[in-house]
Design an enzyme around this catalytic site. Structure first.
Site, PDB file in Angstrom:
ATOM      1  N   GLU A   1      75.697  81.013  69.948  1.00 22.67           N
ATOM      2  CA  GLU A   1      76.087  79.774  70.646  1.00 22.67           C
ATOM      3  C   GLU A   1      77.579  79.508  70.468  1.00 22.67           C
ATOM      4  OE1 GLU A   1      72.857  77.633  68.639  1.00 22.67           O
ATOM      5  OE2 GLU A   1      72.312  76.849  70.621  1.00 22.67           O
TER       6      GLU A   1
ATOM      7  N   GLU B   1      66.085  81.582  67.170  1.00 22.37           N
ATOM      8  CA  GLU B   1      65.594  80.296  66.660  1.00 22.37           C
ATOM      9  C   GLU B   1      64.086  80.147  66.770  1.00 22.37           C
ATOM     10  OE1 GLU B   1      68.286  80.704  68.493  1.00 22.37           O
ATOM     11  OE2 GLU B   1      69.913  79.421  67.829  1.00 22.37           O
TER      12      GLU B   1
HETATM   13  N1  3HC Z   1      71.083  80.566  56.775  1.00 21.46           N
HETATM   14  C1  3HC Z   1      71.040  80.619  55.424  1.00 21.46           C
HETATM   15  N2  3HC Z   1      70.822  81.754  54.736  1.00 21.46           N
HETATM   16  C2  3HC Z   1      70.637  82.876  55.452  1.00 21.46           C
HETATM   17  C3  3HC Z   1      70.649  82.897  56.856  1.00 21.46           C
HETATM   18  C4  3HC Z   1      70.895  81.671  57.528  1.00 21.46           C
HETATM   19  N3  3HC Z   1      70.948  81.598  58.869  1.00 21.46           N
HETATM   20  N4  3HC Z   1      70.431  84.146  57.262  1.00 21.46           N
HETATM   21  C5  3HC Z   1      70.288  84.894  56.173  1.00 21.46           C
HETATM   22  N5  3HC Z   1      70.406  84.133  55.069  1.00 21.46           N
HETATM   23  C6  3HC Z   1      70.351  84.568  53.669  1.00 21.46           C
HETATM   24  C7  3HC Z   1      68.993  85.142  53.309  1.00 21.46           C
HETATM   25  O1  3HC Z   1      68.111  84.127  52.901  1.00 21.46           O
HETATM   26  C8  3HC Z   1      69.371  86.070  52.160  1.00 21.46           C
HETATM   27  O2  3HC Z   1      69.553  85.272  51.035  1.00 21.46           O
HETATM   28  P1  3HC Z   1      69.132  85.799  49.577  1.00 21.46           P
HETATM   29  O3  3HC Z   1      69.956  87.023  49.346  1.00 21.46           O
HETATM   30  O4  3HC Z   1      69.422  84.655  48.693  1.00 21.46           O
HETATM   31  O5  3HC Z   1      67.659  86.113  49.685  1.00 21.46           O
HETATM   32  C9  3HC Z   1      70.738  86.608  52.567  1.00 21.46           C
HETATM   33  O6  3HC Z   1      71.239  85.671  53.540  1.00 21.46           O
HETATM   34  C10 3HC Z   1      70.706  87.977  53.201  1.00 21.46           C
HETATM   35  O7  3HC Z   1      69.742  87.983  54.226  1.00 21.46           O
HETATM   36  P2  3HC Z   1      68.770  89.215  54.473  1.00 21.46           P
HETATM   37  O8  3HC Z   1      68.198  89.692  53.190  1.00 21.46           O
HETATM   38  O9  3HC Z   1      67.823  88.810  55.537  1.00 21.46           O
HETATM   39  O10 3HC Z   1      69.818  90.306  55.001  1.00 21.46           O
HETATM   40  P3  3HC Z   1      69.653  91.363  56.141  1.00 21.46           P
HETATM   41  O11 3HC Z   1      70.927  92.075  56.189  1.00 21.46           O
HETATM   42  O12 3HC Z   1      68.378  92.132  55.970  1.00 21.46           O
HETATM   43  O13 3HC Z   1      69.469  90.526  57.512  1.00 21.46           O
HETATM   44  C11 3HC Z   1      69.978  88.838  59.138  1.00 21.46           C
HETATM   45  C12 3HC Z   1      70.491  89.722  57.981  1.00 21.46           C
HETATM   46  C13 3HC Z   1      69.536  89.722  60.326  1.00 21.46           C
HETATM   47  C14 3HC Z   1      71.087  87.937  59.546  1.00 21.46           C
HETATM   48  C15 3HC Z   1      68.738  88.044  58.662  1.00 21.46           C
HETATM   49  O14 3HC Z   1      69.047  87.409  57.440  1.00 21.46           O
HETATM   50  C16 3HC Z   1      68.292  86.976  59.622  1.00 21.46           C
HETATM   51  O15 3HC Z   1      67.565  87.265  60.555  1.00 21.46           O
HETATM   52  N6  3HC Z   1      68.734  85.725  59.379  1.00 21.46           N
HETATM   53  C17 3HC Z   1      68.307  84.600  60.165  1.00 21.46           C
HETATM   54  C18 3HC Z   1      69.057  84.537  61.459  1.00 21.46           C
HETATM   55  C19 3HC Z   1      68.641  83.317  62.238  1.00 21.46           C
HETATM   56  O16 3HC Z   1      67.482  83.011  62.362  1.00 21.46           O
HETATM   57  N7  3HC Z   1      69.612  82.608  62.799  1.00 21.46           N
HETATM   58  C20 3HC Z   1      69.343  81.421  63.538  1.00 21.46           C
HETATM   59  C21 3HC Z   1      69.328  80.269  62.606  1.00 21.46           C
HETATM   60  S1  3HC Z   1      68.809  78.784  63.393  1.00 21.46           S
HETATM   61  C22 3HC Z   1      70.141  78.291  64.303  1.00 21.46           C
HETATM   62  O17 3HC Z   1      71.129  78.989  64.366  1.00 21.46           O
HETATM   63  C23 3HC Z   1      70.021  76.960  64.938  1.00 21.46           C
HETATM   64  C24 3HC Z   1      71.092  76.703  65.948  1.00 21.46           C
HETATM   65  O18 3HC Z   1      70.620  77.024  67.223  1.00 21.46           O
HETATM   66  C25 3HC Z   1      71.509  75.284  65.925  1.00 21.46           C
END
Ligand code: 3HC
Ligand code: NAI
Length: 698
Positions: free
Chosen positions: A103, A123
């Protein structure tokens, strides 16, 4: 605290760096930083580039902030600032550019992607819709509305090449930062009004209406009870039916509604639970052993699937069987399974050939001598397993990890057959093993730390979701299945039909109902295992129907009939009148007065049975955390993800209510089938839930 957003000047271009490891989430200080740095750049630079440190642009909003009081500025306002900037802003789309990250890129005026970037609006996987303009800006940018719908409603990320293809980015460049700076120099001082997406106006046409209608049907079907995908689709529709600002307000209102919903809470719980379950227990230290080559014993259902998993991850695999005929059969099945993907384009013929080339076949144990990890998947009897481990002990190289895929057997006993019990553990895969994501890792009494760490490392390398269990009959998942299936079978005796039991649970969200699952697995499996065990009479009674079905040749799907009849060609199920007759006969023989059973009772009895047994599993230390149990059920058994898992669901219902019902049933006429968990009762008494238990105990 070091600043998470800083600016570096490159000539007249301000490169604004976001540095918030590990994934550059948009925490409040990042949001504040972007606004401040961009405001400063208005007077010092002719153009700006927004980039992320560490090879990632931004992986989204900071999920840990959800549910807490908001700290200004909120993301939609930040992105309004970005879009309204007086100087053009170019986004460097690198690594994970997800959710609020994409976004942010959409609010910038230009987007340059690195070839390996992953772009998506995930999301919905957290029970949300894009809440910072994703559903309003994406349809304004992308020529084909179906692409915007797929991005937001599926939650699946796409590659940079695909993003270029659908018009989501302006360029793909090997050195995306350099290309972005060049582009910024080029557009500096020029008119870029047409790049502000909020200014684009959209109108509904019959063609677009048709896309929305078709998508609604598809998205609803795929969502399987999850609310967010349909809400995301509706929000995109708003972009065609109302002005930008109104669409943004609606999007925000929906986001706020969803973020406090049970579904989003459950999905966020499971997101963090998955990451937690992949971490080593706190008492374990060291580094994983190196695994270059894998050996697998048994090329049957499980051995074949496990071998596929490792071959797909690039490991050379030696497969050992009892005969060449068994190897021929096993390898042919694997090849056929891979080849099925050729038609759909999932894999090429060459891909199949490459994977097959990673497999070596043998009937000689000596050929396992160079394997670093050996996984046994032979018949499920202690005698056979003992013999196999004795032989493995003689041939395996020192330090090789010796794993068993046993479903129920005592791994300490298996380990004791070897002179190196520290190298032995359980690696319990789920059928079909090349598809099902769960790996239950069973830590035996003497398993060495680095052996456990190797199994966790292998889970990561083969893209499985691990959960650690201790030795105990059926470990976590299968142990809990027994009381679940017990209730399902009892409900049929008491008056429910197999269809009603299955439907109540698929309506609840399960991928399949328990009776269909029993038919799929084969009723003869439970039959044989019951004959091997010394079951009490009251336990045996519950399975009288299943046993009679087997004895009458209704073994489940494989024989064309079980609790249901199955169409040979389509596998579509229908009522099996013979099963209905057997059910009625058994009810009469057992003197059961049948009654009408509500769907609510079916859900409560089966789901609370799972939670009660889960609490026993926790109290015995077979599982470390309630959230690990949730991971096991999500990834191994088709539990509805948006309910979080059996333990989270019980907490959502309220442990007081769950405990009261379990207690009531244990005192009722079928009380013999319930053993209320002391842990469940005490948590309920103290007003706590399983989340509290996890916090206090890990
Ligand atoms: N917020 C906070 N912490 C996050 C995060 C996020 N969006 N994404 C990842 N983390 C944290 C994980 O909890 C993890 O923490 P930890 O080491 O303490 O357990 C650390 O970052 C590393 O994450 P992964 O182990 O998952 O690392 P990978 O490299 O395997 O994957 C990733 C990375 C693909 C980015 C995966 O973490 C992921 O899918 N994250 C979520 C992405 C997501 O859903 N984004 C949308 C959020 S909602 C949003 O944006 C709302 C908006 O529209 C307003
Ligand atoms: P299967 O019967 O399909 O395959 C077993 C294979 O092992 C056969 O091909 C057999 O020839 C071979 N075998 C038997 N003894 C052997 C020996 N001494 N040396 C070499 N090969 C030998 O059985 P399946 O279903 O694959 O089960 C294997 C193991 O996996 C069992 O322990 C089972 O409990 C476990 N398991 C099974 C699951 C399932 O859904 N089928 C799920 C998870 C675990």
């Amino acid at each position: 605290m070091t600043k998470s957003v800083t600016t570096e000047m490159r000539g007249d271009v301000a490169v604004i760096w976001i540095d918030n490891p590990p994934v550059n989430a948009l925490s409040y200080h990042v949001r504040q930083g972007i606004v401040a740095e961009l405001a400063a750049a208005q007077s010092t630079a002719k153009a700006a580039v927004l980039a992320g440190r560490g090879g990632t642009f931004i992986a989204g909003a900071d999920i840990r902030e959800f549910g807490k009081p908001l700290i200004d500025p909120i993301l939609p306002d930040v992105l309004d600032h970005v879009e309204a900037s007086g100087i053009p802003v170019v986004a460097v789309v690198e690594g994970n550019t997800l959710g609020g990250g994409l976004e942010t890129a959409l609010a910038c005026h230009y987007r340059v992607a690195a070839p390996k970037a992953k772009l998506g609006l995930p999301e919905v996987n957290l029970g949300l819709l894009p809440g910072a303009g994703g559903t309003q800006r994406a349809p304004r940018l992308l020529p084909n509305v179906a692409d915007a719908i797929t991005l937001a409603a599926s939650g699946r990320p796409i590659s940079a090449a695909k993003a270029m293809d659908i018009g989501l980015v302006d360029q793909v460049a090997d050195d995306a930062l350099d290309a972005a700076v060049k582009l910024a120099e080029e557009v500096a001082g020029k008119n870029f009004e047409d790049r502000r997406l909020s200014k684009v106006s959209l109108a509904m046409t019959p063609d677009i209406e048709a896309v929305f209608e078709a998508s609604l049907t598809e998205v609803t079907k795929k969502a399987k009870g999850a609310h967010a995908p349909v809400r995301a689709l509706q929000s995109i529709r708003n972009a065609f039916e109302m002005p930008f600002r109104e669409g943004m307000d609606q999007e925000r209102a929906t986001f706020k509604e969803l973020v406090v919903s049970d579904q989003s809470n459950a999905l966020r719980h499971i997101f963090f639970a998955e990451r937690q379950s992949a971490k080593p227990p706190s008492d374990v230290s060291g580094t994983p052993r190196k695994v270059a080559k894998v050996g697998i014993l048994g090329a049957g259902t499980m051995g074949g699937g496990i071998a596929m998993t490792y071959a797909e991850a690039g490991f050379p695999v030696t497969m050992l069987e009892m005969s060449d005929a068994a190897l021929d059969k096993g390898l042919a099945t694997m090849e056929a399974n891979w080849s099925r993907g050729i038609k759909s384009g999932r894999i090429t013929e060459q891909g199949v050939a490459e994977r097959m080339a990673r497999l070596t076949r043998t009937t000689d144990y000596a050929d396992l001598a160079d394997c670093d990890l050996i996984i046994e998947a032979v018949f499920e009897t202690m005698e056979v397993k003992r013999e196999v481990f004795k032989k493995l002990d003689q041939v395996a190289k020192p330090g090789a990890v010796l794993a068993t895929n046993t479903s129920y057997l005592d791994i300490n006993e298996i380990a004791a057959e070897t002179s190196r019990p520290q190298d032995v553990l359980g690696m319990h895969y789920f059928s079909p093993a090349n598809i099902m994501p769960l790996l239950e890792i069973v830590r035996a009494d003497k398993t060495a730390d680095d052996v456990l760490l190797t199994a966790l490392d292998m889970a990561k390398k083969t893209r499985k979701t691990p959960a650690i269990a201790r030795v105990g009959h059926g470990f976590i998942g299968n142990r809990m299945l027994t009381p679940y299936l017990r209730q399902a079978n009892l409900l049929i005796l008491e008056g429910a039909s197999p269809e009603q039991v299955d439907k109540a649970l698929t309506d609840f969200g399960w991928a399949m109902g328990p009776i269909s699952v029993s038919d799929l697995a084969g009723l003869d499996i439970g039959y044989k295992s019951r004959k091997d065990q010394d079951l009490s009479e009251h336990e045996q009674r519950i399975y009288t129907v299943a046993d009679r079905l087997v004895e009458a040749g209704h073994l489940g799907q494989k024989s064309g009939s079980g609790f249901y009849n199955y169409d040979k060609a389509t596998r579509a199920r229908s009522e099996n009148p013979e099963a209905t007759k057997i059910i009625e006969e058994v009810r009469a023989e057992l003197g059961i007065n049948t009654r009408a059973i509500s769907d609510e009772e079916i859900v409560e009895r089966t789901m609370f049975a799972l939670a009660n047994e889960g609490a026993h599993v926790l109290a015995e230390g077979v599982a470390q955390r309630a959230s690990d149990i949730d991971v096991v059920y999500n990834h191994g058994y088709g539990y509805p993800r948006w309910r979080g898992g059996p333990m989270f669901y019980a907490s959502t219902v309220g442990l007081k209510d769950v405990a009261a019902r379990v207690m009531e049933w244990s005192e009722g006429s079928s009380g013999v089938h319930w053993t209320p968990s002391d842990l469940l009762m005490s948590l309920a008494d103290e007003g706590k839930d399983f989340g509290d238990y996890d916090k206090e105990n890990t």
